[in-house]
Design a protein around this motif. Structure first.
Motif, PDB file in Angstrom:
ATOM      1  N   TRP A 146       1.243  -1.192   0.365  1.00  0.00           N
ATOM      2  CA  TRP A 146       0.525  -0.351  -0.035  1.00  0.00           C
ATOM      3  C   TRP A 146       0.907   1.009  -0.097  1.00  0.00           C
ATOM      4  CZ3 TRP A 146      -0.349   3.850   3.923  1.00  0.00           C
ATOM      5  CH2 TRP A 146      -1.520   4.725   3.534  1.00  0.00           C
ATOM      6  N   ALA A 147       2.427   1.077   1.056  1.00  0.00           N
ATOM      7  CA  ALA A 147       3.208   2.461   0.956  1.00  0.00           C
ATOM      8  C   ALA A 147       3.378   2.693  -0.349  1.00  0.00           C
ATOM      9  CB  ALA A 147       3.531   2.323   1.963  1.00  0.00           C
ATOM     10  N   GLY A 148       3.393   1.390  -1.523  1.00  0.00           N
ATOM     11  CA  GLY A 148       4.521   1.243  -2.821  1.00  0.00           C
ATOM     12  C   GLY A 148       5.090   0.933  -3.172  1.00  0.00           C
ATOM     13  N   ASP A 149       6.204   0.310  -2.031  1.00  0.00           N
ATOM     14  CA  ASP A 149       7.262  -1.467  -1.939  1.00  0.00           C
ATOM     15  C   ASP A 149       6.562  -2.097  -2.233  1.00  0.00           C
ATOM     16  OD1 ASP A 149       9.916  -1.247  -1.816  1.00  0.00           O
ATOM     17  OD2 ASP A 149      10.165   0.263   0.026  1.00  0.00           O
ATOM     18  N   ASP A 150       8.175  -2.491  -2.929  1.00  0.00           N
ATOM     19  CA  ASP A 150       7.992  -4.166  -2.826  1.00  0.00           C
ATOM     20  C   ASP A 150       8.204  -5.253  -1.436  1.00  0.00           C
ATOM     21  OD1 ASP A 150       7.947  -6.524  -3.645  1.00  0.00           O
ATOM     22  OD2 ASP A 150       9.878  -6.227  -4.851  1.00  0.00           O
ATOM     23  N   PRO A 151       6.833  -6.100  -0.805  1.00  0.00           N
ATOM     24  CA  PRO A 151       7.526  -6.723   0.436  1.00  0.00           C
ATOM     25  C   PRO A 151       8.849  -7.968   0.347  1.00  0.00           C
ATOM     26  CG  PRO A 151       5.204  -6.835  -0.163  1.00  0.00           C
ATOM     27  CD  PRO A 151       5.567  -5.774  -1.029  1.00  0.00           C
ATOM     28  N   GLN A 152       9.093  -8.234  -0.764  1.00  0.00           N
ATOM     29  CA  GLN A 152       9.645  -9.281  -1.184  1.00  0.00           C
ATOM     30  C   GLN A 152      10.989  -8.434  -1.754  1.00  0.00           C
ATOM     31  OE1 GLN A 152       8.975 -12.188  -1.037  1.00  0.00           O
ATOM     32  NE2 GLN A 152       7.247 -11.487   0.438  1.00  0.00           N
ATOM     33  N   ARG A 153      11.547  -7.538  -1.911  1.00  0.00           N
ATOM     34  CA  ARG A 153      12.938  -6.694  -1.984  1.00  0.00           C
ATOM     35  C   ARG A 153      13.579  -7.498  -0.748  1.00  0.00           C
ATOM     36  NH1 ARG A 153      14.770  -1.496  -0.104  1.00  0.00           N
ATOM     37  NH2 ARG A 153      12.654  -1.166   0.756  1.00  0.00           N
ATOM     38  N   GLU A 154      14.581  -7.082  -1.175  1.00  0.00           N
ATOM     39  CA  GLU A 154      15.613  -7.899   0.130  1.00  0.00           C
ATOM     40  C   GLU A 154      15.482  -6.715   1.080  1.00  0.00           C
ATOM     41  OE1 GLU A 154      20.071  -8.422   0.738  1.00  0.00           O
ATOM     42  OE2 GLU A 154      19.883  -8.149  -1.143  1.00  0.00           O
ATOM     43  N   GLY A 155      15.725  -5.317   0.995  1.00  0.00           N
ATOM     44  CA  GLY A 155      15.704  -4.377   2.571  1.00  0.00           C
ATOM     45  C   GLY A 155      14.498  -4.929   2.973  1.00  0.00           C
ATOM     46  N   LEU A 156      13.420  -5.444   2.805  1.00  0.00           N
ATOM     47  CA  LEU A 156      12.140  -5.280   3.225  1.00  0.00           C
ATOM     48  C   LEU A 156      11.350  -7.065   4.031  1.00  0.00           C
ATOM     49  CD1 LEU A 156      10.640  -2.827   1.189  1.00  0.00           C
ATOM     50  CD2 LEU A 156      10.556  -2.928   4.045  1.00  0.00           C
ATOM     51  N   LEU A 157      12.467  -8.166   3.477  1.00  0.00           N
ATOM     52  CA  LEU A 157      11.990  -9.908   3.903  1.00  0.00           C
ATOM     53  C   LEU A 157      11.726  -9.513   5.332  1.00  0.00           C
ATOM     54  CD1 LEU A 157      14.065 -11.763   1.260  1.00  0.00           C
ATOM     55  CD2 LEU A 157      11.701 -10.851   0.906  1.00  0.00           C
ATOM     56  N   GLY A 158      12.339  -9.320   6.287  1.00  0.00           N
ATOM     57  CA  GLY A 158      12.736 -10.201   7.454  1.00  0.00           C
ATOM     58  C   GLY A 158      11.304  -8.420   8.102  1.00  0.00           C
ATOM     59  N   THR A 159      10.598  -7.778   7.343  1.00  0.00           N
ATOM     60  CA  THR A 159       9.770  -6.267   8.315  1.00  0.00           C
ATOM     61  C   THR A 159       9.205  -7.082   8.910  1.00  0.00           C
ATOM     62  OG1 THR A 159      11.027  -4.847   6.883  1.00  0.00           O
ATOM     63  CG2 THR A 159       8.870  -4.780   7.517  1.00  0.00           C
ATOM     64  N   PRO A 160       7.982  -7.974   7.545  1.00  0.00           N
ATOM     65  CA  PRO A 160       6.735  -8.439   8.761  1.00  0.00           C
ATOM     66  C   PRO A 160       6.902  -9.494   9.926  1.00  0.00           C
ATOM     67  CG  PRO A 160       7.048  -8.693   6.295  1.00  0.00           C
ATOM     68  CD  PRO A 160       8.597  -8.595   6.719  1.00  0.00           C
ATOM     69  N   ASP A 161       8.000 -10.313   9.967  1.00  0.00           N
ATOM     70  CA  ASP A 161       8.208 -10.713  11.476  1.00  0.00           C
ATOM     71  C   ASP A 161       8.786  -9.790  12.492  1.00  0.00           C
ATOM     72  OD1 ASP A 161       8.859 -13.099  13.310  1.00  0.00           O
ATOM     73  OD2 ASP A 161      10.897 -12.022  12.221  1.00  0.00           O
ATOM     74  N   ARG A 162       9.907  -8.574  11.416  1.00  0.00           N
ATOM     75  CA  ARG A 162       9.835  -7.648  13.264  1.00  0.00           C
ATOM     76  C   ARG A 162       8.575  -7.114  13.894  1.00  0.00           C
ATOM     77  NH1 ARG A 162      14.274  -7.163   9.769  1.00  0.00           N
ATOM     78  NH2 ARG A 162      13.232  -5.439   8.438  1.00  0.00           N
TER      79      ARG A 162
END
Length: 92
Positions: A40-56
């Motif tokens: 929704w914010a316009g980024d790719d959740p599969q991007r390397e820097g965001l892969l661990g974000t949902p868990d965090r």
């Protein structure tokens, strides 16, 4: 990741003064919700820097709301003698 369903949570009392049982989403559902917000914010959740974000994010919310699983009566009955290392002396 675990597929164990969490026990129902009781929402705040409404006008009927009775708590309402609410189905708690699974951890996987919560992580998918975070991925949705990232998209929704316009980024790719599969991007390397965001892969661990949902868990965090889910772990942080779990810690933030951990008090919902505590017994407030037991917590308020605790005395200062029961706390580790408490010293009421003032050295100022």
């Amino acid at each position: 990741m675990s597929q164990v369903a969490a026990p129902p949570v009781f929402a705040p009392v409404h006008r009927s003064r009775q708590p309402v049982a609410v189905r708690r989403p699974t951890r996987e559902e919560a992580e998918e919700a975070v991925r949705t917000l990232i998209r929704w914010a316009g980024d790719d959740p599969q991007r390397e820097g965001l892969l661990g974000t949902p868990d965090r994010i889910v772990r942080s919310y779990q810690e933030f709301f951990s008090g919902y699983e505590e017994d407030p009566v037991a917590l308020l009955q605790r005395t200062f003698e029961e706390t580790n290392g408490y010293d009421e002396r003032s050295w100022c």
